[in-house]
Motif scaffolding. Structure first.
Motif, mmCIF file in Angstrom:
data_model
loop_
_atom_site.group_PDB
_atom_site.id
_atom_site.type_symbol
_atom_site.label_atom_id
_atom_site.label_comp_id
_atom_site.label_asym_id
_atom_site.label_seq_id
_atom_site.Cartn_x
_atom_site.Cartn_y
_atom_site.Cartn_z
ATOM 1 N N GLU A 110 -16.246 33.852 -34.146
ATOM 2 C CA GLU A 110 -16.018 33.428 -35.526
ATOM 3 C C GLU A 110 -17.343 33.343 -36.276
ATOM 4 O O GLU A 110 -18.417 33.507 -35.700
ATOM 5 C CB GLU A 110 -15.316 32.066 -35.570
ATOM 6 N N ALA A 111 -17.225 33.063 -37.564
ATOM 7 C CA ALA A 111 -18.399 32.876 -38.412
ATOM 8 C C ALA A 111 -18.174 31.655 -39.287
ATOM 9 O O ALA A 111 -17.039 31.234 -39.529
ATOM 10 C CB ALA A 111 -18.640 34.116 -39.274
ATOM 11 N N CYS A 112 -19.274 31.076 -39.749
ATOM 12 C CA CYS A 112 -19.201 29.952 -40.667
ATOM 13 C C CYS A 112 -20.375 30.056 -41.628
ATOM 14 O O CYS A 112 -21.205 30.968 -41.528
ATOM 15 C CB CYS A 112 -19.198 28.615 -39.920
ATOM 16 N N TYR B 230 -24.589 45.490 -38.192
ATOM 17 C CA TYR B 230 -24.535 44.284 -39.021
ATOM 18 C C TYR B 230 -25.813 43.467 -38.813
ATOM 19 O O TYR B 230 -25.825 42.484 -38.086
ATOM 20 C CB TYR B 230 -23.308 43.440 -38.652
ATOM 21 N N ALA C 65 -22.921 33.764 -37.375
ATOM 22 C CA ALA C 65 -21.934 34.405 -36.502
ATOM 23 C C ALA C 65 -22.275 34.053 -35.062
ATOM 24 O O ALA C 65 -23.448 34.042 -34.686
ATOM 25 C CB ALA C 65 -21.948 35.912 -36.690
ATOM 26 N N LYS D 144 -17.557 39.372 -40.250
ATOM 27 C CA LYS D 144 -16.945 38.378 -41.141
ATOM 28 C C LYS D 144 -17.949 37.764 -42.110
ATOM 29 O O LYS D 144 -17.557 37.074 -43.048
ATOM 30 C CB LYS D 144 -16.299 37.274 -40.312
ATOM 31 N N SER E 78 -17.086 41.298 -34.250
ATOM 32 C CA SER E 78 -16.067 40.763 -35.155
ATOM 33 C C SER E 78 -16.621 39.597 -35.956
ATOM 34 O O SER E 78 -16.366 39.475 -37.160
ATOM 35 C CB SER E 78 -14.838 40.325 -34.350
ATOM 36 N N ALA E 79 -17.404 38.731 -35.290
ATOM 37 C CA ALA E 79 -18.004 37.591 -35.985
ATOM 38 C C ALA E 79 -18.999 38.062 -37.034
ATOM 39 O O ALA E 79 -19.009 37.571 -38.172
ATOM 40 C CB ALA E 79 -18.694 36.669 -34.974
ATOM 41 N N ARG F 125 -20.317 37.165 -45.129
ATOM 42 C CA ARG F 125 -20.316 37.646 -46.511
ATOM 43 C C ARG F 125 -21.526 37.131 -47.290
ATOM 44 O O ARG F 125 -21.608 37.328 -48.497
ATOM 45 C CB ARG F 125 -19.021 37.192 -47.216
#
Length: 258
Positions: A101-103, A195, A111, A153, A149-150, A155
């Motif tokens: 996941e990312a935050c 990325y 990530a 995500k 995937s992280a 942005r």
């Protein structure tokens, strides 16, 4: 070193290996990190055997932290077969535990994933032969895909990546070469080519090297606490890293426009 008005300051550390003997022993350390930074990053092996008791002790020690905490788990957190207990205990006190996941913290995207072993470059293990070998390599591929995937995500303009295993060989140098394949994997580096981020933090290699780079020049920092304690005895055993604040960057860009 105090906090900065022009940058978001992160304190990063891994390999705490908390046991029942750590009760009351890490609060001063966490307080120091909290006072020095805007957020705390934890790079796995947070517990020694991944037990519920160790997770509770760690959660109690982290009560001293007054800033956001972002973490990934490490191999030791899986030892008892219940990594979800460690994850849920930490999430219960507000820690953001990333596993693909990312935050976002103050405009900086983060990530995270555990990662896995498998070796580097030409020494990477291939999925050929016995089923057990293919399963091992598949796990490395799964973790790399989770990490990608992280990263996908994110942005934000500024980005940080958290791992437990290393994505590059340079930060595990210092360890016996025989165990390099168990300290990380080049498969974790590949997503960083697609990325890119400002910096990558990992742990796991207690006798590795503090700094390295990916093939596209991204800085990689080994923040295993035993390594920091041994190589920087005059400094607190966490790594501080500053990322320019988005509002400051915008002002600089406007000022640069003729």
């Amino acid at each position: 070193m105090g906090k900065s008005a022009t940058s978001v300051r992160f304190a990063a550390v891994g390999d705490l290996h908390v046991t029942k003997d750590h009760v009351g022993h890490l609060r001063a350390f966490f307080t120091q990190a909290s006072e020095a930074a805007d957020a705390l990053l934890l790079c796995g092996d947070l517990t020694d055997y991944g037990t519920a008791e160790e997770a509770r002790i760690l959660a109690d020690e982290l009560a001293a932290v007054a800033v956001p905490i972002v973490a990934v788990l490490g191999n030791h957190d899986y030892e008892s077969g219940t990594p979800e207990v460690v994850r849920e205990t930490l999430m219960g006190i507000g820690v953001r535990v990333l596993d693909g996941e990312a935050c976002e913290i103050e405009g900086v995207g983060i990530a995270g994933a555990k990662g896995f072993a498998g070796g580097f470059g030409r020494g990477s293990l291939g999925a050929w032969g016995e089923p057990a070998i293919k399963m091992f390599v598949q796990e490395a591929l799964n973790e790399a895909m989770k990490f990608e995937s992280a990263l996908a995500k994110l942005r934000t303009h500024r980005r940080i990546a958290l791992l437990h295993y290393s994505p590059v060989c340079s930060t595990v140098r210092g360890e016996p070469e025989d165990i390099f394949p168990f300290l990380g994997s080049s498969r974790l580096e590949e997503p960083l080519l697609r990325y890119p981020v400002d910096a990558i933090f990992h742990g796991h290699a207690h006798r590795g090297s503090l700094e390295g780079k990916t093939v596209n020049g991204l800085p990689v920092f080994n923040v295993a606490r035993p390594l920091l304690l041994r190589t920087r005895p005059d400094l607190p055993p966490f790594r501080l890293y500053d990322v320019p604040r988005a509002d400051v960057e915008s002002e600089e860009e406007v000022a640069a426009v003729p």
